[in-house]
Design an enzyme around this catalytic site. Structure first.
Site, PDB file in Angstrom:
ATOM      1  N   LYS A 139       0.891  -1.457  -0.402  1.00 45.49           N
ATOM      2  CA  LYS A 139      -0.168   0.067  -0.063  1.00 45.49           C
ATOM      3  C   LYS A 139       1.187   1.061   0.635  1.00 45.49           C
ATOM      4  CE  LYS A 139      -1.343   2.639   3.656  1.00 45.49           C
ATOM      5  NZ  LYS A 139      -1.671   3.892   2.922  1.00 45.49           N
ATOM      6  N   GLU A 211      11.020   1.260   9.739  1.00 43.78           N
ATOM      7  CA  GLU A 211      11.565   1.786   9.668  1.00 43.78           C
ATOM      8  C   GLU A 211      11.047   3.233   9.952  1.00 43.78           C
ATOM      9  OE1 GLU A 211      14.782   0.947   7.947  1.00 43.78           O
ATOM     10  OE2 GLU A 211      14.524  -0.592   8.004  1.00 43.78           O
ATOM     11  N   CYS A 245      14.427  10.548   5.489  1.00 40.81           N
ATOM     12  CA  CYS A 245      14.282  10.336   6.473  1.00 40.81           C
ATOM     13  C   CYS A 245      15.762  10.747   7.354  1.00 40.81           C
ATOM     14  CB  CYS A 245      14.151   9.208   6.707  1.00 40.81           C
ATOM     15  SG  CYS A 245      14.595   8.273   6.152  1.00 40.81           S
ATOM     16  N   GLU A 342      10.763  15.969  14.557  1.00 40.46           N
ATOM     17  CA  GLU A 342      11.496  16.223  13.209  1.00 40.46           C
ATOM     18  C   GLU A 342      10.790  16.753  12.506  1.00 40.46           C
ATOM     19  OE1 GLU A 342      10.314  12.578  11.109  1.00 40.46           O
ATOM     20  OE2 GLU A 342      11.771  11.681   9.870  1.00 40.46           O
TER      21      GLU A 342
END
Ligand code: NAD
Length: 454
Positions: A139, A211, A245, A342
């Site tokens: 997906k 991850e 990331c 982040e």
């Protein structure tokens, strides 16, 4: 859009086809995946066009496509050797027992991917899972959905692959339904969602390979080459508009270099162009998800309200999207959101440090532990790199994990869970090891287990 209620039927279809796929030889599976490579190449244009439409980036979309092809080539070469790893012998602890090891792939692996590198982060786990003999339900993110259709057409063009590889579309509700039926899950995305996926997978006792996010530090040591440090810091922080990331999101510079470093960084940052206005030669595309502009703005506002100085760069929000030119910040500290959460934008907060001990303490002061970088004399930098609590540390550059496929790395802290997706374990994690144990001596009599109570 796939309705979440359709997901169990997709899993049933994949599960029915998976024993044949698992029983095929590694070479036969490689042939099918090479046929898919051709089908993909035949659809390069619609796939790349869809990626450009959803991400606003041309060069990166093209290189994503090429990267996907390279991943196929990589596993075609490596997978057969890894799949031969079945071994046999005599047990060292019970020499009358012979064993044979067999490798059993998971039946159906669910793969849930993010929007920042939509194609590559979809195939990066799907390919080794398929090579290992698993069926795959993928997906992509609902934020970048356009490439799913031409990608699916390429899968449908290869009958043997279409039986074991299904692409479904939708938001988190489809992702949840996948976790409810898969035999293992690979998730790439934010730490918040990753935690939900992990808890749902735990309830079913299925493995979840996660991850997740990062807040990567860069340490510039007193013996660093200034030009190298500035170049690597800038590229590592702003490439892909910071939507990566492994972006450098915190820079710590030895106090003796701090002022000239900031001055050079600001000068170079000012030369970086965004594609807003359609100028040729732009370096940075728009935010893929314009909600990202709100996060970046909130982090900048918080930092500036608490005393940070913004030397250059700004968010530009217009009707058709949002852009951000590289922002360099000083006067930051670890109380600020910009140093803890982040940001996922082209923002470079810089802090001075006085000693190696302080640099290591600051770099490790984070909930994340995805990757990091150190620049300086190589031996010195390596001694600092060994003290950093992150899955990969680049020395004398930034983001080296994006250039290597064969070097394993795990994620530390809240940046992930489960074995490395890179290197051999990227495939081996999809295989369970089964032992067949043969007693070649006498079967032990019950008397061997007599309990003498006196
Ligand atoms: P996200 O967590 O919002 O979404 C990721 C995927 O999860 C999407 O496909 C989404 O539909 C799905 N999803 C949402 N809710 C779900 C649920 N409850 N159950 C199952 N699936 C669900 O992440 P994003 O915003 O798309 O991606 C950006 C994040 O991904 C950043 O944090 C970035 O650091 C991280 N990321 C990590 C890596 C890595 O290798 N560590 C690589 C790229 C991106």
């Amino acid at each position: 859009m796939t309705n979440p209620s359709e997901i169990p039927a997709v899993a049933t279809r994949l599960r029915a086809a998976s024993p044949t796929w698992a029983a095929a030889s590694a070479g036969a599976r490689a042939d099918v995946l090479l046929a898919w490579r051709e089908a993909l190449c035949a659809r390069r244009e619609p796939i790349v066009k869809a990626l450009i439409a959803d991400t606003g980036r041309k060069r990166i979309s093209e290189s994503e496509f090429d990267g996907a092809l390279r991943r196929i080539d990589y596993w075609v070469e490596r997978a057969p050797r890894l799949l031969e790893a079945a071994s046999s012998g005599e047990s060292a602890t019970a020499p009358s027992v012979r064993y044979e090891h067999r490798l059993h792939p998971f039946g159906v692996v669910g793969i849930i991917s993010p929007w920042n590198v939509p194609l590559l982060l979809s195939v990066i786990d799907a390919l080794p899972a398929l090579f290992a003999g698993c069926a795959v339900m993928l997906k992509p993110s609902e934020v970048t959905p356009r490439f799913a259709e031409p990608l699916n057409a390429s899968v449908q063009a290869v009958g043997d692959l279409a039986r074991v590889f299904a692409i479904v579309e939708g938001d988190g509700s489809v992702g949840e339904a996948m976790v409810d039926v898969a035999d293992a899950v690979c998730f790439t995305g934010s730490t918040g969602t990753g935690r939900k996926v992990a808890m749902r997978a735990a309830a079913r006792l299925i493995p979840a390979f996660l991850e997740l996010g990062g807040k990567d530090p860069l340490i510039v040591l007193e013996d660093a080459d200034m030009k190298r440090a500035v170049t690597a810091a800038l590229r590592g922080s702003v490439l892909n508009t910071g939507q990566a990331c492994q972006s450098i999101e915190r820079v710590y510079v030895h106090e003796t270099l701090y002022e000239p470093f900031v001055e050079a960084l600001v000068a170079d940052a000012r030369r970086v162009k965004t594609s807003h206005g359609g100028e040729d030669g732009a370096h940075l595309g728009p935010f893929i998800d314009s909600r990202q502009a709100e996060t970046v703005t909130a982090h900048l506002d918080d930092a500036c309200a608490h005393g940070a100085v913004q030397h250059c760069g700004a968010v530009t929000q217009v009707a058709d999207g949002a852009w951000c030119s590289p922002v360099v910040l000083t006067g930051v500290n670890h109380e600020m959101r910009i140093m803890r959460e982040e940001t996922f934008g082209p923002v470079i907060p810089v802090m001075p440090f006085a000693s190696d001990t302080e640099a290591v303490r600051l770099a490790n002061d984070s909930n994340y532990g995805l990757s990091a970088a150190v620049i300086g004399d190589e031996a010195h930098a390596m001694s600092i790199a060994r003290q950093i609590h992150a899955g990969a540390v680049s020395v004398n550059d930034t983001g080296l994990t994006t250039m290597v496929s064969d070097v394993e790395k795990d994620s530390f802290n809240e940046s992930g869970l489960g074995a490395s997706r890179m290197g051999d374990r990227g495939l081996l994690r999809f295989l369970r090891k089964q032992s067949l144990l043969v007693q070649q001596g006498e079967a032990l009599p019950i008397d061997a287990f007599r309990e003498d109570v006196h």
